[in-house]
Design a protein around this motif. Structure first.
Motif, PDB file in Angstrom:
ATOM      1  N   GLY A  78       0.833  -1.207   0.000  1.00  0.00           N
ATOM      2  CA  GLY A  78       0.000   0.000   0.000  1.00  0.00           C
ATOM      3  C   GLY A  78       0.866   1.256   0.000  1.00  0.00           C
ATOM      4  N   TYR A  79       1.878   1.258   0.854  1.00  0.00           N
ATOM      5  CA  TYR A  79       2.796   2.397   0.913  1.00  0.00           C
ATOM      6  C   TYR A  79       3.628   2.503  -0.365  1.00  0.00           C
ATOM      7  N   ASN A  80       4.088   1.348  -0.859  1.00  0.00           N
ATOM      8  CA  ASN A  80       4.910   1.366  -2.065  1.00  0.00           C
ATOM      9  C   ASN A  80       4.142   1.924  -3.260  1.00  0.00           C
ATOM     10  N   GLN A  81       2.910   1.490  -3.438  1.00  0.00           N
ATOM     11  CA  GLN A  81       2.114   1.985  -4.561  1.00  0.00           C
ATOM     12  C   GLN A  81       1.751   3.460  -4.392  1.00  0.00           C
ATOM     13  N   ARG A  82       1.460   3.878  -3.160  1.00  0.00           N
ATOM     14  CA  ARG A  82       1.174   5.297  -2.925  1.00  0.00           C
ATOM     15  C   ARG A  82       2.429   6.127  -3.192  1.00  0.00           C
ATOM     16  N   ALA A  83       3.593   5.589  -2.839  1.00  0.00           N
ATOM     17  CA  ALA A  83       4.852   6.275  -3.126  1.00  0.00           C
ATOM     18  C   ALA A  83       5.041   6.445  -4.633  1.00  0.00           C
ATOM     19  N   PHE A  84       4.703   5.419  -5.400  1.00  0.00           N
ATOM     20  CA  PHE A  84       4.859   5.495  -6.853  1.00  0.00           C
ATOM     21  C   PHE A  84       3.958   6.580  -7.432  1.00  0.00           C
ATOM     22  N   ALA A  85       2.724   6.661  -6.952  1.00  0.00           N
ATOM     23  CA  ALA A  85       1.814   7.721  -7.420  1.00  0.00           C
ATOM     24  C   ALA A  85       2.381   9.095  -7.074  1.00  0.00           C
ATOM     25  N   SER A  86       2.940   9.238  -5.884  1.00  0.00           N
ATOM     26  CA  SER A  86       3.545  10.514  -5.482  1.00  0.00           C
ATOM     27  C   SER A  86       4.782  10.808  -6.327  1.00  0.00           C
ATOM     28  N   PHE A  87       5.594   9.794  -6.564  1.00  0.00           N
ATOM     29  CA  PHE A  87       6.800   9.964  -7.377  1.00  0.00           C
ATOM     30  C   PHE A  87       6.442  10.477  -8.773  1.00  0.00           C
ATOM     31  N   LEU A  88       5.419   9.886  -9.365  1.00  0.00           N
ATOM     32  CA  LEU A  88       5.021  10.305 -10.713  1.00  0.00           C
ATOM     33  C   LEU A  88       4.516  11.747 -10.734  1.00  0.00           C
ATOM     34  N   ARG A  89       4.025  12.237  -9.604  1.00  0.00           N
ATOM     35  CA  ARG A  89       3.603  13.635  -9.476  1.00  0.00           C
ATOM     36  C   ARG A  89       4.790  14.531  -9.118  1.00  0.00           C
ATOM     37  N   GLN A  90       5.951  13.936  -8.968  1.00  0.00           N
ATOM     38  CA  GLN A  90       7.181  14.595  -8.536  1.00  0.00           C
ATOM     39  C   GLN A  90       7.061  15.148  -7.116  1.00  0.00           C
ATOM     40  N   ASP A  91       6.218  14.501  -6.318  1.00  0.00           N
ATOM     41  CA  ASP A  91       6.099  14.811  -4.899  1.00  0.00           C
ATOM     42  C   ASP A  91       7.045  13.852  -4.175  1.00  0.00           C
ATOM     43  N   TYR A  92       8.334  14.147  -4.306  1.00  0.00           N
ATOM     44  CA  TYR A  92       9.360  13.232  -3.836  1.00  0.00           C
ATOM     45  C   TYR A  92       9.388  13.093  -2.313  1.00  0.00           C
ATOM     46  N   ASP A  93       9.073  14.152  -1.594  1.00  0.00           N
ATOM     47  CA  ASP A  93       9.069  14.063  -0.134  1.00  0.00           C
ATOM     48  C   ASP A  93       8.016  13.064   0.351  1.00  0.00           C
ATOM     49  N   SER A  94       6.809  13.139  -0.211  1.00  0.00           N
ATOM     50  CA  SER A  94       5.760  12.181   0.156  1.00  0.00           C
ATOM     51  C   SER A  94       6.148  10.768  -0.262  1.00  0.00           C
ATOM     52  N   ALA A  95       6.723  10.641  -1.454  1.00  0.00           N
ATOM     53  CA  ALA A  95       7.145   9.321  -1.929  1.00  0.00           C
ATOM     54  C   ALA A  95       8.191   8.727  -0.986  1.00  0.00           C
ATOM     55  N   LEU A  96       9.153   9.537  -0.582  1.00  0.00           N
ATOM     56  CA  LEU A  96      10.214   9.041   0.296  1.00  0.00           C
ATOM     57  C   LEU A  96       9.657   8.579   1.637  1.00  0.00           C
ATOM     58  N   ALA A  97       8.725   9.325   2.195  1.00  0.00           N
ATOM     59  CA  ALA A  97       8.117   8.925   3.477  1.00  0.00           C
ATOM     60  C   ALA A  97       7.408   7.582   3.332  1.00  0.00           C
ATOM     61  N   ASP A  98       6.682   7.397   2.238  1.00  0.00           N
ATOM     62  CA  ASP A  98       5.978   6.129   2.031  1.00  0.00           C
ATOM     63  C   ASP A  98       6.943   4.983   1.768  1.00  0.00           C
ATOM     64  N   LEU A  99       8.005   5.236   1.036  1.00  0.00           N
ATOM     65  CA  LEU A  99       8.990   4.181   0.776  1.00  0.00           C
ATOM     66  C   LEU A  99       9.672   3.760   2.071  1.00  0.00           C
ATOM     67  N   ASP A 100       9.971   4.732   2.920  1.00  0.00           N
ATOM     68  CA  ASP A 100      10.560   4.388   4.217  1.00  0.00           C
ATOM     69  C   ASP A 100       9.588   3.542   5.039  1.00  0.00           C
ATOM     70  N   ALA A 101       8.291   3.877   4.989  1.00  0.00           N
ATOM     71  CA  ALA A 101       7.285   3.091   5.715  1.00  0.00           C
ATOM     72  C   ALA A 101       7.216   1.671   5.161  1.00  0.00           C
ATOM     73  N   ALA A 102       7.227   1.537   3.842  1.00  0.00           N
ATOM     74  CA  ALA A 102       7.190   0.201   3.227  1.00  0.00           C
ATOM     75  C   ALA A 102       8.412  -0.613   3.637  1.00  0.00           C
ATOM     76  N   LEU A 103       9.568   0.038   3.654  1.00  0.00           N
ATOM     77  CA  LEU A 103      10.808  -0.668   3.989  1.00  0.00           C
ATOM     78  C   LEU A 103      10.909  -0.985   5.478  1.00  0.00           C
ATOM     79  N   MET A 104      10.222  -0.242   6.316  1.00  0.00           N
ATOM     80  CA  MET A 104      10.171  -0.596   7.741  1.00  0.00           C
ATOM     81  C   MET A 104       9.404  -1.911   7.910  1.00  0.00           C
ATOM     82  N   ILE A 105       8.367  -2.083   7.112  1.00  0.00           N
ATOM     83  CA  ILE A 105       7.552  -3.299   7.176  1.00  0.00           C
ATOM     84  C   ILE A 105       8.266  -4.460   6.493  1.00  0.00           C
TER      85      ILE A 105
END
Length: 179
Positions: A100-127
């Protein structure tokens, strides 16, 4: 009229819908990643990568699967904000589901919202610390933020798990070393 109010106050609260436990695919994921590290051909690596995606995309229940599928459909149709909203609902419903976090990060990345993407990727990687796609996504996100040295480090972590990632073309040679 008062008795209706009294019944409402005494009635047990409606149970909120909760996400079931995420399936434990760790043994299968570990096996596939071990095979990826050892495989000698890109064709075999693609087959193994598809197997990883099948496990990552295995949502905990039908509701989570529907949210995941809808968010990915929206993203594929360039409705990044709609995808983000749908994936927000997935993450809220299943906060322990890394994809869920990884896919939300990808949507943010494509919008060039890199800060949001990074937070979600970190959450995915914590899990799921060995989520190869989240690691490679984090590397790309760090590059997007201009944090190239960190991005190179994370990309190398991802490539240890899957040396066949397309992102390997972005790997640069550290000063004084050969790749």
């Amino acid at each position: 009229m008062k008795w209706i109010l009294a019944l409402c106050l005494l009635a047990p609260p409606a149970l909120a819908e909760t996400c079931p436990a995420v399936a434990d695919h760790s043994a299968q994921l570990g096996q596939i990643i071990a095979e990826l590290s050892a495989t000698k051909g890109e064709g075999d690596a693609r087959v193994l990568s598809r197997q990883l995606w099948m496990l990552w995309l295995d949502a905990p229940d039908a509701k989570a699967q529907a949210l995941l599928d809808e968010g990915m459909r929206q993203r594929n149709e360039y409705d990044f904000l709609g995808a983000r909203d749908t994936l927000d609902a997935l993450v809220e419903y299943c906060p322990d589901y890394a994809e869920g976090y990884n896919q939300r990060a990808f949507a943010s990345f494509l919008r060039q919202d890199y800060d949001s993407a990074l937070a979600d990727l970190d959450a995915a990687l914590m899990i799921m610390p060995n989520h190869v796609a989240a690691l490679s996504g984090k590397a790309l996100t760090l590059f997007g933020l201009g944090r190239d040295e960190e991005g190179q480090k994370v990309l190398r972590e991802a490539l240890k798990l899957n040396p066949w990632l397309q992102e390997r073309a972005l790997l640069s040679e550290p000063a004084g070393t050969e790749l």
